[in-house]
Design a protein around this motif. Structure first.
Motif, PDB file in Angstrom:
ATOM      1  N   CYS A 134     -15.674   2.187  -2.615  1.00 12.72           N
ATOM      2  CA  CYS A 134     -15.698   0.779  -2.223  1.00 12.72           C
ATOM      3  C   CYS A 134     -14.475   0.355  -1.427  1.00 12.72           C
ATOM      4  O   CYS A 134     -14.401  -0.787  -0.995  1.00 12.72           O
ATOM      5  CB  CYS A 134     -15.805  -0.090  -3.473  1.00 12.72           C
ATOM      6  N   ALA A 135     -13.542   1.247  -1.232  1.00 11.98           N
ATOM      7  CA  ALA A 135     -12.294   0.886  -0.553  1.00 11.98           C
ATOM      8  C   ALA A 135     -12.424   1.033   0.959  1.00 11.98           C
ATOM      9  O   ALA A 135     -13.098   1.938   1.450  1.00 11.98           O
ATOM     10  CB  ALA A 135     -11.165   1.769  -1.062  1.00 11.98           C
ATOM     11  N   GLU A 136     -11.784   0.124   1.671  1.00  9.96           N
ATOM     12  CA  GLU A 136     -11.669   0.288   3.117  1.00  9.96           C
ATOM     13  C   GLU A 136     -10.771   1.486   3.408  1.00  9.96           C
ATOM     14  O   GLU A 136     -10.993   2.229   4.344  1.00  9.96           O
ATOM     15  CB  GLU A 136     -11.077  -0.974   3.753  1.00  9.96           C
ATOM     16  N   ARG A 137      -9.740   1.641   2.584  1.00  8.96           N
ATOM     17  CA  ARG A 137      -8.855   2.808   2.656  1.00  8.96           C
ATOM     18  C   ARG A 137      -8.139   2.960   1.323  1.00  8.96           C
ATOM     19  O   ARG A 137      -7.985   1.987   0.579  1.00  8.96           O
ATOM     20  CB  ARG A 137      -7.870   2.696   3.805  1.00  8.96           C
ATOM     21  N   TYR A 138      -7.737   4.177   1.027  1.00  6.48           N
ATOM     22  CA  TYR A 138      -7.026   4.428  -0.224  1.00  6.48           C
ATOM     23  C   TYR A 138      -6.111   5.635  -0.058  1.00  6.48           C
ATOM     24  O   TYR A 138      -6.263   6.443   0.869  1.00  6.48           O
ATOM     25  CB  TYR A 138      -7.999   4.653  -1.391  1.00  6.48           C
ATOM     26  N   VAL A 139      -5.169   5.733  -0.959  1.00  6.56           N
ATOM     27  CA  VAL A 139      -4.294   6.896  -1.054  1.00  6.56           C
ATOM     28  C   VAL A 139      -4.043   7.108  -2.546  1.00  6.56           C
ATOM     29  O   VAL A 139      -3.990   6.153  -3.324  1.00  6.56           O
ATOM     30  CB  VAL A 139      -2.976   6.692  -0.257  1.00  6.56           C
ATOM     31  N   GLU A 140      -3.955   8.357  -2.961  1.00  4.96           N
ATOM     32  CA  GLU A 140      -3.751   8.642  -4.382  1.00  4.96           C
ATOM     33  C   GLU A 140      -2.750   9.771  -4.546  1.00  4.96           C
ATOM     34  O   GLU A 140      -2.490  10.534  -3.619  1.00  4.96           O
ATOM     35  CB  GLU A 140      -5.070   8.993  -5.064  1.00  4.96           C
ATOM     36  N   PHE A 162       0.847  -1.184   0.000  1.00  2.97           N
ATOM     37  CA  PHE A 162       0.000   0.000   0.000  1.00  2.97           C
ATOM     38  C   PHE A 162       0.888   1.242   0.000  1.00  2.97           C
ATOM     39  O   PHE A 162       1.822   1.344   0.781  1.00  2.97           O
ATOM     40  CB  PHE A 162      -0.880  -0.019   1.255  1.00  2.97           C
ATOM     41  N   GLY A 163       0.597   2.177  -0.880  1.00  2.72           N
ATOM     42  CA  GLY A 163       1.344   3.424  -0.995  1.00  2.72           C
ATOM     43  C   GLY A 163       1.381   3.863  -2.444  1.00  2.72           C
ATOM     44  O   GLY A 163       0.975   3.117  -3.340  1.00  2.72           O
ATOM     45  N   ALA A 202      -5.375   1.033  -3.068  1.00  2.00           N
ATOM     46  CA  ALA A 202      -6.596   0.867  -2.269  1.00  2.00           C
ATOM     47  C   ALA A 202      -6.674  -0.546  -1.712  1.00  2.00           C
ATOM     48  O   ALA A 202      -6.421  -1.517  -2.424  1.00  2.00           O
ATOM     49  CB  ALA A 202      -7.834   1.145  -3.119  1.00  2.00           C
ATOM     50  N   VAL A 203      -7.000  -0.621  -0.430  1.00  2.00           N
ATOM     51  CA  VAL A 203      -7.349  -1.899   0.181  1.00  2.00           C
ATOM     52  C   VAL A 203      -8.855  -2.009   0.013  1.00  2.00           C
ATOM     53  O   VAL A 203      -9.608  -1.172   0.520  1.00  2.00           O
ATOM     54  CB  VAL A 203      -6.951  -1.944   1.672  1.00  2.00           C
ATOM     55  N   LEU A 204      -9.290  -3.006  -0.738  1.00  2.00           N
ATOM     56  CA  LEU A 204     -10.698  -3.100  -1.105  1.00  2.00           C
ATOM     57  C   LEU A 204     -11.513  -3.782  -0.017  1.00  2.00           C
ATOM     58  O   LEU A 204     -11.050  -4.708   0.639  1.00  2.00           O
ATOM     59  CB  LEU A 204     -10.858  -3.838  -2.419  1.00  2.00           C
ATOM     60  N   GLY A 205     -12.728  -3.305   0.119  1.00  2.00           N
ATOM     61  CA  GLY A 205     -13.647  -3.855   1.107  1.00  2.00           C
ATOM     62  C   GLY A 205     -14.446  -5.004   0.540  1.00  2.00           C
ATOM     63  O   GLY A 205     -14.338  -5.336  -0.639  1.00  2.00           O
ATOM     64  N   LEU A 241      -5.431  -3.083  -4.530  1.00  2.00           N
ATOM     65  CA  LEU A 241      -5.499  -2.561  -5.894  1.00  2.00           C
ATOM     66  C   LEU A 241      -4.439  -1.480  -6.055  1.00  2.00           C
ATOM     67  O   LEU A 241      -4.367  -0.549  -5.240  1.00  2.00           O
ATOM     68  CB  LEU A 241      -6.880  -1.953  -6.163  1.00  2.00           C
ATOM     69  N   LEU A 242      -3.612  -1.613  -7.090  1.00  2.00           N
ATOM     70  CA  LEU A 242      -2.665  -0.573  -7.477  1.00  2.00           C
ATOM     71  C   LEU A 242      -3.054  -0.137  -8.883  1.00  2.00           C
ATOM     72  O   LEU A 242      -3.227  -0.970  -9.772  1.00  2.00           O
ATOM     73  CB  LEU A 242      -1.230  -1.094  -7.454  1.00  2.00           C
ATOM     74  N   LEU A 243      -3.212   1.155  -9.071  1.00  2.00           N
ATOM     75  CA  LEU A 243      -3.659   1.709 -10.354  1.00  2.00           C
ATOM     76  C   LEU A 243      -2.680   2.798 -10.766  1.00  2.00           C
ATOM     77  O   LEU A 243      -2.297   3.634  -9.943  1.00  2.00           O
ATOM     78  CB  LEU A 243      -5.056   2.281 -10.178  1.00  2.00           C
TER      79      LEU A 243
END
Length: 134
Positions: free
Chosen positions: A103-109, A46-47, A124-127, A81-83
């Protein structure tokens, strides 16, 4: 991730680790030493300090994503998810990013200026609502 596929994103394998010294300049946010060393590896994590593809691959597509196992705050997660995308304006990616955010439990962009456009990265860590691809 049907809506990402429909929006022209190409799915990549979720490589769990990469050597830190690789010819494609692919990387993930987390680096770990591998013993007996002195080689470091990147762990899928994540990052937003990642490169999913080499810049040489941009002639194939400018929109990529990877979904699968990864690390988040020291814990393993199954749906990271990495985009990564290069777009003319950040609004081009906004619809897809908004669906992921909801829909993400948490995300950073991260949005970085890149020539006449933008280089977009999202992790994003998906829920549970995202399980099953939607």
């Amino acid at each position: 991730m049907t809506y990402l596929d429909a929006a022209g994103y190409r799915r990549l394998l979720d490589l769990p680790a990469l050597p830190a010294s690789n010819a494609c300049d692919m990387r993930y946010d987390m680096t770990v030493p591998v013993l007996p060393g002195p080689i470091d590896w990147y762990l899928r994590s994540f990052g937003t300090d990642f490169n999913l593809v080499s810049r040489r691959w941009r002639h194939q597509s400018t929109r990529w994503y990877s979904l699968g196992w990864g690390m988040s705050d020291g814990d393993e997660c199954d749906e990271l998810l990495l985009l990564q995308a290069w777009v003319g304006s950040w609004l081009e990616a906004e619809d897809q990013l908004d669906r992921v955010r909801r829909c993400a439990e948490r995300y950073v962009e991260r949005f970085d200026a890149d020539g006449a456009g933008w280089h977009v990265r999202l992790a994003a860590v998906l829920g549970p609502r995202m399980e099953g691809g939607e």
